[in-house]
Write a protein that holds these residues in place. Structure first.
Motif, PDB file in Angstrom:
ATOM      1  N   ALA A 264       0.809  -1.221   0.000  1.00  0.00           N
ATOM      2  CA  ALA A 264       0.000   0.000   0.000  1.00  0.00           C
ATOM      3  C   ALA A 264       0.837   1.261   0.000  1.00  0.00           C
ATOM      4  N   VAL A 265       2.068   1.201   0.557  1.00  0.00           N
ATOM      5  CA  VAL A 265       2.886   2.396   0.671  1.00  0.00           C
ATOM      6  C   VAL A 265       3.746   2.640  -0.579  1.00  0.00           C
ATOM      7  N   LYS A 266       3.712   1.732  -1.545  1.00  0.00           N
ATOM      8  CA  LYS A 266       4.486   1.923  -2.772  1.00  0.00           C
ATOM      9  C   LYS A 266       3.882   3.064  -3.600  1.00  0.00           C
ATOM     10  N   PRO A 267       4.736   3.908  -4.205  1.00  0.00           N
ATOM     11  CA  PRO A 267       4.224   5.061  -4.955  1.00  0.00           C
ATOM     12  C   PRO A 267       3.171   4.697  -5.999  1.00  0.00           C
ATOM     13  N   GLU A 268       3.344   3.569  -6.682  1.00  0.00           N
ATOM     14  CA  GLU A 268       2.381   3.218  -7.722  1.00  0.00           C
ATOM     15  C   GLU A 268       0.986   2.936  -7.167  1.00  0.00           C
ATOM     16  N   ASN A 269       0.907   2.664  -5.864  1.00  0.00           N
ATOM     17  CA  ASN A 269      -0.395   2.460  -5.234  1.00  0.00           C
ATOM     18  C   ASN A 269      -0.906   3.701  -4.504  1.00  0.00           C
ATOM     19  N   VAL A 270       0.016   4.542  -4.055  1.00  0.00           N
ATOM     20  CA  VAL A 270      -0.375   5.752  -3.323  1.00  0.00           C
ATOM     21  C   VAL A 270      -0.840   6.855  -4.264  1.00  0.00           C
ATOM     22  N   LEU A 271      -0.078   7.103  -5.328  1.00  0.00           N
ATOM     23  CA  LEU A 271      -0.339   8.281  -6.153  1.00  0.00           C
ATOM     24  C   LEU A 271      -1.709   8.253  -6.830  1.00  0.00           C
ATOM     25  N   PRO A 272      -2.200   7.110  -7.319  1.00  0.00           N
ATOM     26  CA  PRO A 272      -3.560   7.110  -7.886  1.00  0.00           C
ATOM     27  C   PRO A 272      -4.620   7.486  -6.860  1.00  0.00           C
ATOM     28  N   ARG A 273      -4.448   7.080  -5.605  1.00  0.00           N
ATOM     29  CA  ARG A 273      -5.435   7.441  -4.580  1.00  0.00           C
ATOM     30  C   ARG A 273      -5.385   8.937  -4.285  1.00  0.00           C
ATOM     31  N   VAL A 274      -4.182   9.479  -4.210  1.00  0.00           N
ATOM     32  CA  VAL A 274      -4.062  10.913  -3.987  1.00  0.00           C
ATOM     33  C   VAL A 274      -4.712  11.679  -5.134  1.00  0.00           C
ATOM     34  N   LYS A 275      -4.453  11.261  -6.376  1.00  0.00           N
ATOM     35  CA  LYS A 275      -5.037  11.943  -7.531  1.00  0.00           C
ATOM     36  C   LYS A 275      -6.561  11.854  -7.507  1.00  0.00           C
TER      37      LYS A 275
END
Length: 576
Positions: A264-275
């Motif tokens: 969950a903390v990997k950028p590829e999983n975090v950034l879509p949620r932030v966007k």
């Protein structure tokens, strides 16, 4: 588990330990282990009272990432006494309230207490590295009193008892020992000092985890605390947003049940949620990620903060959930409570037994903070299905039912009242007052004017006159100045070696006495203290009330101050 994606718009200066003389063993009155918020604040508070410290810090820069970002009014008052508040206010973003949403509907708009009597805002946002940098620069200005040793760590504690503690320290290839009269363990949540003494935190560790992401985003959104429960962008989750300096935004969101934290903390999983979240709130402009980490809520504390000659403070002493911003703020309060007591002991003005009250008062404060933090945590991240059902019911009703909105309130940190402290004057006449600060409570602020002839009158606030390391007698006056018996009590305490000031407070409409006094031009101080002519407050060096009396009680004032500094005498009935 931290991931840096882009450099912050901040200069993380690398610092190194100053050269030593090469001695295999050193001796110092106070060693502070840990150069974070708690440790640096402790060093400054002791320096303000003439106590030299050595600060041992393992890193070579201030912390990276936003971390603790909300500085409370109480903390700002403490820093104002230490001369640091101005630097913090120059960079920080003040705020007074926030909003909460259920799905896409606003269900709460709260405002923290704030009025014209206040000198400082209820809360200021800034990344922790800004706070630490301001503290480091203040420590560097006090270089003759504070020896800040970067890239150094304690590796062993061979001995620790009431006579002092022996520390083994390494810095690169340099190995040496320090014999310390006192050690302040402020080395964080993974405290080596706590481990070395075989101590364990006790309490509750929550299973829920939050991802924390710092992003750069230029927007005209105001500075306020924003929260979304079960938002369309991230169903089943809770999202928090805080604005920080340099167009940096902090976004925290709860992981769903069953999510793998490492994935969950990997950028590829975090950034879509932030966007997805930014799109939901209409922030469709450019943004860039800076830093990602993960957080687990804990409500834990040691049951005693004094062990031998080691005093624990901050995260080394307790771990508080982030909700309500009690982490760094409670650490600042810890060392403010500790510093004047330790300085008094070191200067020979107080018994060692005074330090027992540090543990007593701050363990009590930790339990109060943990209770509030746990309530907030259980609402933000429900630990059971029943809690989740209750939260959904409250959120569903809150939009149309004002009576339930208080259940959503994030319970922001506030100053702890030591209502049952052993330091409170037994004869304090709290019952005779309808309002105002009772014994154990922090002084409220009010605008006053200092008259100190022959200097010109100086506008300011009442709390400006709580000097580091000194008691304060506030006598509310009819205009003739402090009566002879109050002045005599002040003189008696001074003869006994107590550092204490006496300040009459005079109504704006009253006749002014000739000596140094505070003028209350609006009557705000008299109202806030429920004072009439003759009312007298004894204030501790940390701004907490030790006792108050409707009419001056000179013997009571003297007994209260000497009882604080010499508690063993008060228990045995002896004279200090």
């Amino acid at each position: 588990m931290h991931t840096a994606l882009k450099a912050y718009p901040f200069d993380f200066k690398q610092r190194s330990a100053p050269p030593r003389g090469g001695a295999a063993r050193e001796s110092h009155p106070v060693v502070v282990v840990g150069g974070g918020v708690a440790g640096l604040t402790a060093a400054l508070a002791l320096a303000a009272q003439g106590v030299k410290t050595v600060v041992i810090e393992a890193d070579d820069t201030v912390c990276y990432g936003s971390r603790a970002i909300c500085i409370s009014r109480r903390s700002l008052e403490i820093y104002d006494r230490l001369g640091v508040a101005e630097a913090l206010l120059a960079v920080g973003l003040p705020w007074t309230g926030g909003r909460s949403y259920y799905r896409d509907r606003e269900v709460l708009h709260f405002t923290m207490p704030h009025d014209q009597n206040q000198k400082l805002p209820p809360m200021v946002n800034m990344q922790q590295y800004y706070l630490e940098e301001a503290l480091v620069q203040a420590c560097e200005k006090a270089a003759g009193t504070i020896d800040l040793r970067w890239n150094s760590r304690v590796t062993a504690v061979p001995s620790n008892d009431e006579q002092g503690a022996l520390l083994q320290v390494e810095s690169g290839r340099d190995r040496y020992e320090i014999q310390a009269d006192w050690v302040i363990a402020a080395d964080g949540g993974r405290s080596f000092m706590r481990e070395a003494l075989g101590l364990q935190l006790k309490g509750t560790a929550y299973e829920g985890r939050y991802v924390v992401a710092d992003i750069e985003l230029e927007t005209d959104l105001p500075t306020e605390r924003l929260a979304w429960f079960d938002p369309p962008s991230n169903p089943g989750s809770t999202i928090l947003m805080h604005k920080q300096p340099d167009n940096v935004w902090r976004i925290d969101y709860q992981l769903r049940e069953g999510e793998d934290p490492e994935e969950a903390v990997k950028p590829e999983n975090v950034l879509p949620r932030v966007k997805a979240h930014l799109d939901m709130i209409g922030q469709t402009g450019e943004w860039s990620p800076l830093w990602i980490t993960i957080y687990k809520a804990n409500a834990l504390t040691l049951e005693r903060y004094l062990h031998g000659s080691v005093l624990f403070a901050g995260d080394a002493a307790h771990l508080v959930p982030i909700f309500g911003v009690r982490g760094a703020n409670s650490a600042i309060d810890d060392v403010d409570n500790l510093a004047w007591k330790l300085a008094a002991v070191l200067h020979g003005k107080a018994d060692r037994a005074l330090l027992d009250s540090y543990s007593e008062e701050r363990v009590f404060a930790a339990h109060e903070n943990l209770k509030s933090g746990m309530k907030s945590t259980e609402f933000m991240a429900p630990p059971t299905f029943a809690f989740k059902l209750m939260r959904e019911a409250v959120l569903s009703l809150a939009g149309d039912t004002p009576g339930v909105r208080s259940l959503i309130n994030p319970r922001q940190t506030s100053a702890i009242a030591y209502a049952d402290s052993s330091l409170n004057a037994p004869d304090s006449e709290d019952a005779a007052f309808r309002g105002g600060p009772a014994a154990g409570t922090v002084l409220p602020n009010a605008p006053v004017v200092l008259h100190a002839p022959p200097r010109a009158p100086l506008d300011g606030h009442l709390c400006d006159h709580v000097p580091p390391g000194r008691f304060l007698i506030l006598h509310f006056d009819a205009g003739q100045g402090a009566p002879a018996d109050v002045a005599d009590a002040h003189a008696r305490l001074q003869r006994e070696g107590v550092d204490v000031d006496l300040l009459p407070v005079v109504r704006g409409a009253g006749a002014a006495p000739q000596g140094v006094h505070l003028l209350d031009p609006t009557g705000a101080a008299f109202r806030l203290y429920d004072a009439e002519a003759g009312a007298t407050y004894l204030v501790r060096p940390d701004g907490h009330v030790a006792g108050r009396w409707r009419s001056a009680r000179p013997d009571g004032i003297v007994r209260a101050a000497t009882r604080i500094l010499h508690p063993s005498n008060s228990r045995t009935g002896g004279q200090p």
